[in-house]
Motif scaffolding. Structure first.
Motif, PDB file in Angstrom:
ATOM      1  N   SER A  42      85.340  -1.954 -62.325  1.00 47.27           N
ATOM      2  CA  SER A  42      86.468  -1.018 -62.306  1.00 47.27           C
ATOM      3  C   SER A  42      85.690   0.456 -61.559  1.00 47.27           C
ATOM      4  O   SER A  42      86.566   1.269 -60.852  1.00 47.27           O
ATOM      5  CB  SER A  42      86.836  -0.572 -63.602  1.00 47.27           C
ATOM      6  OG  SER A  42      85.438   0.071 -64.165  1.00 47.27           O
ATOM      7  N   THR A  47      91.355  -1.527 -55.300  1.00 47.45           N
ATOM      8  CA  THR A  47      92.766  -1.284 -55.367  1.00 47.45           C
ATOM      9  C   THR A  47      92.997  -0.190 -56.046  1.00 47.45           C
ATOM     10  O   THR A  47      91.904   0.415 -57.145  1.00 47.45           O
ATOM     11  CB  THR A  47      93.082  -2.739 -56.218  1.00 47.45           C
ATOM     12  OG1 THR A  47      92.527  -2.880 -57.501  1.00 47.45           O
ATOM     13  CG2 THR A  47      93.096  -3.773 -55.405  1.00 47.45           C
ATOM     14  N   LEU A  51      93.563  -2.202 -60.201  1.00 49.57           N
ATOM     15  CA  LEU A  51      94.828  -3.160 -60.417  1.00 49.57           C
ATOM     16  C   LEU A  51      94.475  -4.689 -59.966  1.00 49.57           C
ATOM     17  O   LEU A  51      94.116  -5.011 -58.900  1.00 49.57           O
ATOM     18  CB  LEU A  51      96.041  -2.745 -59.629  1.00 49.57           C
ATOM     19  CG  LEU A  51      97.254  -3.450 -60.106  1.00 49.57           C
ATOM     20  CD1 LEU A  51      97.487  -3.369 -61.546  1.00 49.57           C
ATOM     21  CD2 LEU A  51      98.472  -3.178 -59.109  1.00 49.57           C
ATOM     22  N   GLY A  52      94.213  -5.381 -61.077  1.00 47.88           N
ATOM     23  CA  GLY A  52      93.883  -6.673 -60.869  1.00 47.88           C
ATOM     24  C   GLY A  52      92.514  -7.083 -60.830  1.00 47.88           C
ATOM     25  O   GLY A  52      92.098  -8.236 -61.202  1.00 47.88           O
ATOM     26  N   VAL A  80      96.017  -5.259 -71.058  1.00 42.99           N
ATOM     27  CA  VAL A  80      96.474  -4.465 -69.947  1.00 42.99           C
ATOM     28  C   VAL A  80      97.557  -3.532 -70.568  1.00 42.99           C
ATOM     29  O   VAL A  80      98.361  -3.815 -71.134  1.00 42.99           O
ATOM     30  CB  VAL A  80      97.342  -5.418 -68.801  1.00 42.99           C
ATOM     31  CG1 VAL A  80      97.924  -4.659 -67.524  1.00 42.99           C
ATOM     32  CG2 VAL A  80      96.340  -6.353 -67.954  1.00 42.99           C
TER      33      VAL A  80
END
Length: 81
Positions: A42, A47, A51-52, A80
């Motif tokens: 993270s 992204t 995200l993802g 999520v």
């Protein structure tokens, strides 16, 4: 350093509680081993907002430590927001 260790313990316990809430069994040691990989992913995610990347990293790390892919995927999608 103590605050950092305490934060890590709290994140692992929250993750275990999330798994229990959706009736998925993931051993605490596997969750504790996977969390640092997710945190690092993270931080360096390419992204927006990771995200993802966070989900993929958590599923991959859990799979690496012995959690079946289906269980890891179900847990990753449950966390999520």
């Amino acid at each position: 350093m103590i605050l950092s260790a305490l934060r890590f313990c709290i994140v692992v316990l929250m993750s275990i509680q999330t798994a229990e809430a959706i009736k998925v069994h993931i051993p605490i040691w596997q969750m504790a081993a996977a969390v640092p990989f997710v945190v690092m992913a993270s931080v360096i995610a390419l992204t927006p907002g990771g995200l993802g990347v966070n989900e993929l990293t958590s599923v991959t790390a859990l799979k690496m430590f012995g959690t079946p892919l289906a269980i890891g995927s179900e847990w990753a999608l449950a966390i999520v927001p």
